[in-house]
Design an enzyme around this catalytic site. Structure first.
Site, mmCIF file in Angstrom:
data_model
loop_
_atom_site.group_PDB
_atom_site.id
_atom_site.type_symbol
_atom_site.label_atom_id
_atom_site.label_comp_id
_atom_site.label_asym_id
_atom_site.label_seq_id
_atom_site.Cartn_x
_atom_site.Cartn_y
_atom_site.Cartn_z
ATOM 1 N N PHE A 135 -1.533 5.030 -1.836
ATOM 2 C CA PHE A 135 -2.444 4.183 -2.620
ATOM 3 C C PHE A 135 -2.805 2.861 -1.942
ATOM 4 O O PHE A 135 -3.720 2.167 -2.361
ATOM 5 C CB PHE A 135 -1.880 3.892 -4.021
ATOM 6 C CG PHE A 135 -1.768 5.091 -4.908
ATOM 7 C CD1 PHE A 135 -2.904 5.677 -5.452
ATOM 8 C CD2 PHE A 135 -0.533 5.648 -5.186
ATOM 9 C CE1 PHE A 135 -2.808 6.799 -6.266
ATOM 10 C CE2 PHE A 135 -0.419 6.772 -6.000
ATOM 11 C CZ PHE A 135 -1.561 7.347 -6.542
ATOM 12 N N HIS A 189 -3.536 10.820 -13.419
ATOM 13 C CA HIS A 189 -3.828 10.143 -12.162
ATOM 14 C C HIS A 189 -4.808 8.991 -12.409
ATOM 15 O O HIS A 189 -5.690 9.104 -13.262
ATOM 16 C CB HIS A 189 -4.423 11.138 -11.158
ATOM 17 C CG HIS A 189 -4.411 10.656 -9.752
ATOM 18 N ND1 HIS A 189 -5.379 9.818 -9.249
ATOM 19 C CD2 HIS A 189 -3.545 10.885 -8.730
ATOM 20 C CE1 HIS A 189 -5.112 9.559 -7.978
ATOM 21 N NE2 HIS A 189 -4.004 10.196 -7.632
ATOM 22 N N ASP A 227 -2.166 12.476 -0.638
ATOM 23 C CA ASP A 227 -2.793 12.602 0.673
ATOM 24 C C ASP A 227 -3.181 11.208 1.171
ATOM 25 O O ASP A 227 -3.623 10.381 0.376
ATOM 26 C CB ASP A 227 -4.047 13.474 0.523
ATOM 27 C CG ASP A 227 -4.499 14.115 1.812
ATOM 28 O OD1 ASP A 227 -3.648 14.588 2.565
ATOM 29 O OD2 ASP A 227 -5.719 14.160 2.048
ATOM 30 N N TYR A 238 -5.463 8.250 2.694
ATOM 31 C CA TYR A 238 -6.908 8.003 2.725
ATOM 32 C C TYR A 238 -7.459 8.503 4.055
ATOM 33 O O TYR A 238 -6.810 8.382 5.093
ATOM 34 C CB TYR A 238 -7.203 6.511 2.581
ATOM 35 C CG TYR A 238 -6.786 5.917 1.259
ATOM 36 C CD1 TYR A 238 -7.270 6.434 0.056
ATOM 37 C CD2 TYR A 238 -5.937 4.815 1.201
ATOM 38 C CE1 TYR A 238 -6.910 5.870 -1.165
ATOM 39 C CE2 TYR A 238 -5.569 4.244 -0.013
ATOM 40 C CZ TYR A 238 -6.059 4.779 -1.193
ATOM 41 O OH TYR A 238 -5.701 4.217 -2.391
#
Length: 226
Positions: free
Chosen positions: A83, A192, A70, A72
């Site tokens: 990221f 993760h 998703d 930010y």
């Protein structure tokens, strides 16, 4: 809303994904985003950056796929690369942990910023499963059709390429392994890098492993420094 239809995408990707843009679900994505904006929602990233990953990493030069979930959802962070954050924005915890692993793995010092564009330009598709999100509402666009689109992206890469390194972190990303033909591609899996699971992420050595896989194919290794 024409933000999606007007956004530029590298020509190779346009050709590969042309069929997806004509499918009914894609029109529903555009409709959903328009409705969110009509309700006064701020949608990230800005329209011209929704397909940024497909602009910076041409299909013909693709070597690695790094999958996120998703964008930010705080102001100024998302710019279409999983990221990654723009220069001047503090690196979120997961990104800081990625840099820590790179330091351990390759002895590369953490950068002073979190902009991963240099990775994208080396052939890493920094792909989020959802390409947009409402401000302050994580996963708010997860069910609007983006997953259908990005699953198709992964499938087309798997079908039309060979020797791609897929980096899958966390259960969500690892579930996408089923879309990859592992007889002709490489899949690296780990926990993760978020603070909740980072202990299991540390030590994965995915950065050196990726370069080893590229080297054995005669491809240029990734310079992970920013």
């Amino acid at each position: 809303m024409n933000e999606i239809t007007s956004v530029q995408m590298e020509e190779g990707w346009k050709k590969v994904l042309a069929d997806e843009f004509q499918k009914p679900y894609f029109s529903l994505i555009k409709q959903f985003i328009a409705e969110q904006k009509a309700k006064g929602k701020n949608v990230y990233p800005p329209g011209q950056l929704i397909f940024n990953a497909f602009i910076l990493s041409p299909f013909s030069e693709l070597k690695v796929v790094l999958l996120g979930q998703d964008p930010y959802h705080s102001a100024g962070q998302a710019h279409g690369l999983c990221f990654s954050v723009l220069h001047g924005v503090v690196s979120p915890p997961s990104l800081k942990n990625i840099f820590k692993e790179i330091k351990t793995d390759l002895n590369v010092d953490a950068p002073t910023h979190g902009n991963l564009e240099s990775w994208a330009k080396q052939g890493i598709l920094l792909l989020n499963a959802s390409l947009t999100v409402n401000a302050g509402e994580a996963n708010s666009h997860a069910n609007c059709g983006w997953h259908t689109f990005t699953d198709a992206v992964i499938q087309k890469i798997s079908d039309e390429k060979s020797g791609i390194v897929f980096i899958l972190w966390g259960n969500f990303a690892r579930a996408k392994k089923s879309l990859v033909d592992t007889s002709k591609h490489f899949v690296l899996e780990a926990a993760h890098p978020s603070p909740f699971s980072v202990k299991a992420f540390f030590g994965c050595k995915h950065f050196s492993k990726t370069n080893a896989l590229l080297k054995q194919q005669g491809k240029t290794e990734i310079d992970w420094r920013l």
